[in-house]
Design an enzyme around this catalytic site. Structure first.
Site, PDB file in Angstrom:
ATOM      1  NE  ARG A  52      -2.598  -0.942   3.603  1.00  0.00           N
ATOM      2  CZ  ARG A  52      -2.510  -2.064   4.324  1.00  0.00           C
ATOM      3  NH1 ARG A  52      -2.897  -3.230   3.810  1.00  0.00           N
ATOM      4  NH2 ARG A  52      -2.059  -2.041   5.558  1.00  0.00           N
ATOM      5  CD  GLU A 182     -18.082  10.749  -1.239  1.00  0.00           C
ATOM      6  OE1 GLU A 182     -17.087  10.930  -0.516  1.00  0.00           O
ATOM      7  OE2 GLU A 182     -18.120   9.911  -2.148  1.00  0.00           O
ATOM      8  CE  LYS A 224     -15.474  12.008  -3.657  1.00  0.00           C
ATOM      9  NZ  LYS A 224     -14.071  11.670  -3.483  1.00  0.00           N
ATOM     10  CB  SER A 266     -15.225   8.934 -11.042  1.00  0.00           C
ATOM     11  OG  SER A 266     -14.497   8.021 -10.267  1.00  0.00           O
ATOM     12  N   GLY A 267     -17.617   7.467  -9.207  1.00  0.00           N
ATOM     13  CA  GLY A 267     -18.684   6.495  -8.966  1.00  0.00           C
ATOM     14  C   GLY A 267     -18.760   5.288  -9.886  1.00  0.00           C
ATOM     15  N   GLY A 268     -17.669   4.945 -10.567  1.00  0.00           N
ATOM     16  CA  GLY A 268     -17.705   3.796 -11.460  1.00  0.00           C
ATOM     17  C   GLY A 268     -17.790   4.174 -12.928  1.00  0.00           C
TER      18      GLY A 268
HETATM   19  P1  13P Z   1     -14.622   7.240  -7.112  1.00  0.00           P
HETATM   20  O1  13P Z   1     -14.218   8.468  -7.872  1.00  0.00           O
HETATM   21  O2  13P Z   1     -13.854   6.008  -7.471  1.00  0.00           O
HETATM   22  O3  13P Z   1     -16.106   7.048  -7.079  1.00  0.00           O
HETATM   23  O4  13P Z   1     -14.195   7.492  -5.615  1.00  0.00           O
HETATM   24  C1  13P Z   1     -14.317   8.744  -5.078  1.00  0.00           C
HETATM   25  C2  13P Z   1     -14.500   8.600  -3.635  1.00  0.00           C
HETATM   26  O5  13P Z   1     -13.670   9.011  -2.865  1.00  0.00           O
HETATM   27  C3  13P Z   1     -15.724   7.950  -3.204  1.00  0.00           C
HETATM   28  O6  13P Z   1     -15.922   8.247  -1.887  1.00  0.00           O
END
Ligand code: 13P
Length: 337
Positions: A52, A182, A224, A266-268
């Site tokens: 990591r 978020e 977010k 970005s959410g996938g």
């Molecule tokens: P993604 O952009 O991969 O969705 O992740 C952003 C993130 O920090 C989700 O909490």
């Protein structure tokens, strides 16, 4: 003068403003150890602290990253970690004028009495953790809770998500950290874009109601949100222009112009989709800085290029700069494929 956040108010406003600066956005590197393990497994690597560290080192020491990235969200392990040559990751970021941030929520657990939905833990002891993170160099925080459209969302789940975010935001501000708010509305489901708009409007209305009730300083927060899109399994895909139209409609209806920055997840979405959608949202003036806080949409190609091999680090860092630059242009509305 805003009534909360005492001595930190001016600093919070400055921090939020500097993160929401033209042509820059956030690199989310705050995967929990379990999630980071999944990313490492995708390139056949074991989930050890050393691996990591190696991966985070690759990302956080990319030369020139600060031209496109204004903040990096870290997991607690990384906030206290150093590079293999002994330089604190926090200092590597500051060297590039990138603000260090910290994920402070403790993850999701089932919400009894709901439609198989979840709630987000982490308020207990949050004030003292935030104070420690500030001492360690963090200047902003993130709390991610989720709302699922196919599972409802139930009134209970929405209220809990909104109240939890507001309590967290108030506590983070009291301790000098700009809270990223978020409520991730998950992409999963076959619902239409209209349905997503309806749910997003409901969720953000409640979030702002409770943020106000908790005397959160709006000038010192960042959002977010998820983009307003059809469900991932919906029969029709939407164009970037449609996604931008719906998302901006929702934000204009719900987000006061006092909020300095909207930093999408970005959410996938694929890397290019996430960039095109952001670019479409920046074709006209907006009351807030509209930018990115991507994890997967900045990291997917980096991981594939790296493959855990030291000889690929340079190429992987280049891949990160390519995506970061593309999203920087999209923030300015000037990206083209
Ligand atoms: P993604 O952009 O991969 O969705 O992740 C952003 C993130 O920090 C989700 O909490």
């Amino acid at each position: 003068r805003p009534i909360r956040a005492g001595s930190y108010t001016d600093e919070l406003v400055q921090t939020a403003k500097s993160i929401a600066s033209p042509g820059r956005g956030i690199l989310a590197v705050d995967e929990s150890n379990a999630t980071c393990g999944k990313r490492l497994a995708s390139i056949g690597m074991e989930n050890t602290e050393e691996n990591r560290q190696a991966y985070r080192q690759l990302l956080l020491t990319t030369p020139g990253l600060g031209a496109y990235i204004s903040g990096a969200i870290l997991f607690e392990e990384t906030l206290y970690q150093s590079s293999t040559d002994g330089k604190k990751f926090v200092d590597c970021l500051l060297h590039e004028k990138i603000m260090p941030g910290i994920k402070v929520d403790k993850g999701l657990v089932p919400l009894p009495g709901s439609n198989n939905e979840s709630w987000c833990q982490g308020l207990d002891g949050l004030a003292s953790r935030c104070a420690e993170y500030y001492k360690q160099g963090a200047r902003f925080a993130k709390w991610r809770t989720v709302v699922s459209i196919p599972s409802g969302p139930s009134a209970l789940a929405v209220k809990e998500a909104a109240w939890g975010l507001a309590r967290y935001a108030a506590i983070a501000q009291d301790n000098g950290l700009v809270p990223i708010v978020e409520p991730e509305i998950l992409l999963d489901g076959d619902h239409s874009i209209e349905r997503t708009l309806q749910v997003a409007e409901k969720v953000w209305a409640e979030v702002f109601f409770y943020l106000a009730e908790n005397n959160v300083v709006f000038e010192g927060i960042l959002l977010k949100p998820s983009m307003v899109t059809p469900g991932a399994e919906h029969k029709e895909k939407a164009s970037p222009e449609t996604i931008a139209k719906y998302t901006l409609k929702m934000l204009n209806r719900r987000v006061p112009p006092a909020v300095p920055g909207i930093m999408f997840l970005s959410g996938g979405q694929s890397e290019v989709e996430a960039t095109l959608n952001l670019n479409a949202m920046n074709q006209g003036p907006n009351p807030w800085h509209v930018s990115f806080s991507y994890a997967r949409a900045l990291q997917n190609t980096v991981l594939k290029t790296w493959q855990g091999r030291p000889e690929n680090i340079g190429a992987a860092q280049k891949a990160l700069l390519v995506r970061a630059n593309a999203n920087s242009l999209a923030q300015l509305g000037r990206y083209s494929e």
